[in-house]
Design an enzyme around this catalytic site. Structure first.
Site, PDB file in Angstrom:
ATOM      1  N   ARG A 261       1.031  -1.195   0.040  1.00  0.00           N
ATOM      2  CA  ARG A 261       0.053  -0.008  -0.079  1.00  0.00           C
ATOM      3  C   ARG A 261       0.944   1.279   0.052  1.00  0.00           C
ATOM      4  O   ARG A 261       1.613   1.281   0.939  1.00  0.00           O
ATOM      5  CB  ARG A 261      -0.833  -0.100   1.139  1.00  0.00           C
ATOM      6  CG  ARG A 261      -1.822   1.174   1.455  1.00  0.00           C
ATOM      7  CD  ARG A 261      -1.362   2.230   2.228  1.00  0.00           C
ATOM      8  NE  ARG A 261      -1.916   3.406   2.692  1.00  0.00           N
ATOM      9  CZ  ARG A 261      -1.965   4.558   3.127  1.00  0.00           C
ATOM     10  NH1 ARG A 261      -0.510   4.444   3.439  1.00  0.00           N
ATOM     11  NH2 ARG A 261      -2.737   5.391   3.555  1.00  0.00           N
ATOM     12  N   ASP A 263       1.916   4.930   0.056  1.00  0.00           N
ATOM     13  CA  ASP A 263       1.273   6.103   0.896  1.00  0.00           C
ATOM     14  C   ASP A 263       1.334   7.425   0.142  1.00  0.00           C
ATOM     15  O   ASP A 263       2.345   7.565  -0.526  1.00  0.00           O
ATOM     16  CB  ASP A 263       2.306   6.384   2.251  1.00  0.00           C
ATOM     17  CG  ASP A 263       1.854   7.567   3.031  1.00  0.00           C
ATOM     18  OD1 ASP A 263       0.676   7.468   3.646  1.00  0.00           O
ATOM     19  OD2 ASP A 263       2.716   8.450   3.175  1.00  0.00           O
ATOM     20  N   ALA A 264       0.124   8.258   0.229  1.00  0.00           N
ATOM     21  CA  ALA A 264       0.161   9.479  -0.466  1.00  0.00           C
ATOM     22  C   ALA A 264       0.770   9.618  -1.835  1.00  0.00           C
ATOM     23  O   ALA A 264       1.539  10.391  -1.882  1.00  0.00           O
ATOM     24  CB  ALA A 264       0.542  10.675   0.683  1.00  0.00           C
ATOM     25  N   GLU A 300      -2.694   4.801  -1.862  1.00  0.00           N
ATOM     26  CA  GLU A 300      -3.442   6.020  -0.958  1.00  0.00           C
ATOM     27  C   GLU A 300      -3.437   7.228  -1.880  1.00  0.00           C
ATOM     28  O   GLU A 300      -2.291   7.870  -2.207  1.00  0.00           O
ATOM     29  CB  GLU A 300      -2.906   6.566   0.363  1.00  0.00           C
ATOM     30  CG  GLU A 300      -3.685   7.355   0.836  1.00  0.00           C
ATOM     31  CD  GLU A 300      -2.892   7.939   2.182  1.00  0.00           C
ATOM     32  OE1 GLU A 300      -3.441   8.712   2.859  1.00  0.00           O
ATOM     33  OE2 GLU A 300      -1.771   7.829   2.151  1.00  0.00           O
ATOM     34  N   PHE A 327     -16.009   7.304   0.892  1.00  0.00           N
ATOM     35  CA  PHE A 327     -17.077   6.495   1.237  1.00  0.00           C
ATOM     36  C   PHE A 327     -17.025   6.722   2.736  1.00  0.00           C
ATOM     37  O   PHE A 327     -17.971   6.721   3.561  1.00  0.00           O
ATOM     38  CB  PHE A 327     -16.599   4.831   0.977  1.00  0.00           C
ATOM     39  CG  PHE A 327     -17.493   3.948   1.719  1.00  0.00           C
ATOM     40  CD1 PHE A 327     -18.469   3.227   0.905  1.00  0.00           C
ATOM     41  CD2 PHE A 327     -17.430   3.306   2.864  1.00  0.00           C
ATOM     42  CE1 PHE A 327     -19.568   2.614   1.292  1.00  0.00           C
ATOM     43  CE2 PHE A 327     -18.319   2.728   3.652  1.00  0.00           C
ATOM     44  CZ  PHE A 327     -19.340   2.171   2.776  1.00  0.00           C
ATOM     45  N   GLN A 395      -7.918   8.563  10.056  1.00  0.00           N
ATOM     46  CA  GLN A 395      -8.958   8.956  10.379  1.00  0.00           C
ATOM     47  C   GLN A 395      -9.073   9.056  12.077  1.00  0.00           C
ATOM     48  O   GLN A 395      -9.842   9.889  12.450  1.00  0.00           O
ATOM     49  CB  GLN A 395     -10.192   8.287   9.901  1.00  0.00           C
ATOM     50  CG  GLN A 395     -10.216   8.210   8.423  1.00  0.00           C
ATOM     51  CD  GLN A 395     -10.215   9.361   7.569  1.00  0.00           C
ATOM     52  OE1 GLN A 395     -10.453  10.509   7.952  1.00  0.00           O
ATOM     53  NE2 GLN A 395      -9.894   9.553   6.411  1.00  0.00           N
TER      54      GLN A 395
END
EC number: 3.2.1.141
Length: 619
Positions: A261, A263-264, A300, A327, A395
């Site tokens: 994954r 990042d940014a 991401e 979402f 979050q």
């Protein structure tokens, strides 16, 4: 062996250890061996600025520094292990020594994953890779089949989210180093669990990073929130592109990681003819052919652009999937009335419906937060290209008090959120502890040794969140060990009261998702949404041949709502109802008796804050 023409760091091949470092502007490079004997040796400069030397008969745990221009000891920029932390010597790693047992492992397709994001340091009391192994059975029993590790590249100290890593190839020493990570991955594969790893290719950590002494790894052409951008398209960028594009191959080949994954990615700046992500995509595909197994790249992205998951030949970046923050925003604001303060461009049922049917909520509209029209429609992007979530490290941790959703809303709303996520057309991601409603915070924390940097981090966080501080509220000290310790999961809760009920609720949702064929149809043309009764939402999903239908009804209001089941299907049977007794953890005076089977056009009674799912009877 890495499939690249250039070597970074060290490589142990039989009895020979080869050291290599990219330093195109240096006039000298000295290898300073520390163990097994203190010795300095001149390295030879090769093409494109690589300095190399090969040495026979070195032990597998040999330690060393590099001395650019022969002046000062620095760790290897491509170090694979920093046993004494970011400022200490680097250590050779012989990847041939680990005895893997996962030869029969076949990775899990992204669309079949139930992802589980975790932070190694706070997931267990011990905070190590090996300590996670004892919890894998619990995760598997819940239905989790893929864990996503927050970054494990070497960072300063022993407490950090991991996004401040200073050595992208080195595995954090306090977590258990390379050996510990391999043991965890091997154990995950034995349990049938895939491993996704967070990696950071948009900046380098602020402490212990000495890359500038070796070469132009960064550039002043662009800015990021964390300082200088990495040099992917400026002068001398070839070495930087090689360094970072080889990093995925390193994790895939030497650690058997199933996917990354990234990042940014919107802060990875590259305006060259071959974008960095396209270049990396090509290398990963070549490795897949060589090893005969697939590898995932997940982004991401803050771009709200379908090009992220489009193939390079169509002008895209080639990612297999991307996180879908819209979402989260669309649902959260409807569950927590204070959410509008943080996400003021969200808050309507129509937006939540769009999140289900399209993906991106902002697809060209004027967005107040950004002060511009933002995004492009993702209506044509299949659901299995998106990773949706109700909670993640950002979050939660980017709130003043690190509040999880369980600390902001009641159990009924937690049930609603879980059902919305796990019955969606997207790949679901849970944040560690979410499956049982864990209610310890997840703060931002660091453990830097540079006092000026510590103060800068404290003041920066306070300034960033000043508008969210209530009168008299104390901002948690990110440097304090107690801030970190408060984030440790309390595993015993999952067997008690409401926590046990929420765990069983998640298990049932995952079981339903895995057992019903309708969830294999992720093309957006097989899903529709209807807002009713003000704050009711009906999500209608069907199979390709329309023989099977599923309808999920959400009541996000304080009043009872009613919905007429579609008359297109003559009969519907109940799959799920959140007001059934097994999904209540305390006595309630309400006595709802869901109808187990209904005809088309019959009216469904929806109590406040509930979710109901019906499927069409098999024809």
């Amino acid at each position: 062996m890495l499939i690249t023409s250039t070597l970074h760091g060290t490589e142990k091949n039989n009895n020979t250890t080869t050291f290599s470092v990219w330093a195109p502007l240096c006039n000298r490079m000295v290898l300073h061996l520390v163990h097994p004997h203190d010795k300095e040796m001149e390295m030879t400069k090769h093409e494109e600025g690589y300095w190399k030397i090969s040495i026979d008969d070195l032990p597998d745990n040999a330690t060393y520094f590099f001395k650019p221009d022969g002046e000062k000891d620095y760790p290897d920029p491509a170090s694979q292990f920093q046993p004494q932390g970011v400022h200490g010597h680097s250590q050779v790693v012989n990847h041939q020594l680990f005895a893997w047992t996962d030869q029969q492992w076949k990775s899990i397709p992204l669309q079949n994953m139930i992802l589980y994001e975790l932070h190694v340091g706070t997931f267990t009391k011990e905070g190590t890779f090996e300590a996670i192994i004892s919890r894998l059975h619990d995760l598997k029993e819940t239905g989790i089949n893929a864990i996503e590790l927050m970054p494990v590249s070497q960072f300063a100290g022993n407490r950090n989210w991991g996004y401040d890593g200073a050595y992208p190839y080195a595995v954090q020493n306090t977590y258990g180093g390379p050996e510990g990570l391999k043991k965890l991955v091997d154990a995950c594969h034995r349990e049938g669990i895939a491993v996704i790893l967070d990696v950071v290719y948009n900046h380098l950590g602020p402490e212990g990073c000495y890359f500038s002494s070796f070469g132009p790894y960064t550039t002043n052409k662009y800015n990021t929130p964390w300082g200088k951008a990495l040099n992917f398209d400026d002068a001398w960028s070839d070495g930087v592109r090689e360094y970072f594009s080889n990093n995925p191959l390193y994790w895939f080949e030497h650690f058997h990681i199933d996917g990354l994954r990234c990042d940014a990615i919107h802060f990875v700046f590259d305006n060259g003819a071959v974008n960095f992500w396209e270049y990396t995509h090509q290398k990963v595909k070549a490795l897949e052919e060589k090893l005969g197994r697939p590898f995932l790249l997940i982004a991401e992205s803050d771009l709200n652009s379908p090009k992220v998951v489009q193939p390079p030949e169509l002008g895209g970046y080639g990612f297999d999937g991307q996180w879908l923050d819209d979402f989260h925003h669309a649902l959260y604001v409807l569950l927590d009335e204070k959410g509008k303060e943080r996400y003021y461009d969200f808050g309507t049922m129509k937006q939540l419906a769009k999140a289900f049917t399209d993906g991106f909520v902002h697809s060209g509209e004027w967005v107040q937060f950004r002060k511009k029209h933002f995004g492009v429609s993702s209506k044509g992007v299949p659901g299995n290209k998106f990773i949706a979530h109700n909670q993640n490290h950002d979050q939660i941790g980017n709130r003043v008090q690190g509040e999880r959703l369980s600390m902001l809303v009641d159990v009924e709303k937690l049930q609603l959120a879980a059902a919305a996520l796990l019955l969606s057309p997207y790949v679901p991601l849970l944040f560690m502890g979410e499956e049982y409603g864990e209610d310890v915070p997840f703060y931002f924390f660091v453990s830097h040794t540079d006092k000026e940097l510590v103060e800068a981090v404290k003041e920066g966080r306070k300034k960033e969140f000043a508008s969210f501080l209530n009168e008299g509220e104390i901002f948690p000290d990110p440097q304090a060990e107690k801030t970190f310790m408060k984030c440790k999961l309390q595993w015993h809760k999952r067997h008690e009261g409401k926590y046990k009920m929420l765990l069983n609720w998640h298990k049932e949702l995952i079981r339903l998702r895995n057992s019903h064929s309708i969830f294999q149809y992720t093309d957006k043309k097989y899903i529709s949404a209807e807002v009713f009764g003000g704050k009711g939402l009906a999500i209608h999903r069907r199979s390709e041949n329309a023989a099977h239908h599923l309808i999920c009804l959400f009541n996000l209001s304080e009043k009872e709502l009613h919905y007429h089941l579609p008359s297109s299907q003559p009969a519907w049977h109940l799959l799920l109802h959140s007001k059934q007794p097994q999904w209540q953890y305390q006595h309630t005076s309400e006595n709802y008796k869901p109808v187990l089977q209904m005809n088309g056009n019959e009216k469904v009674q929806l109590p406040p804050y509930c979710v109901v799912a019906y499927a069409s009877m098999l024809q």
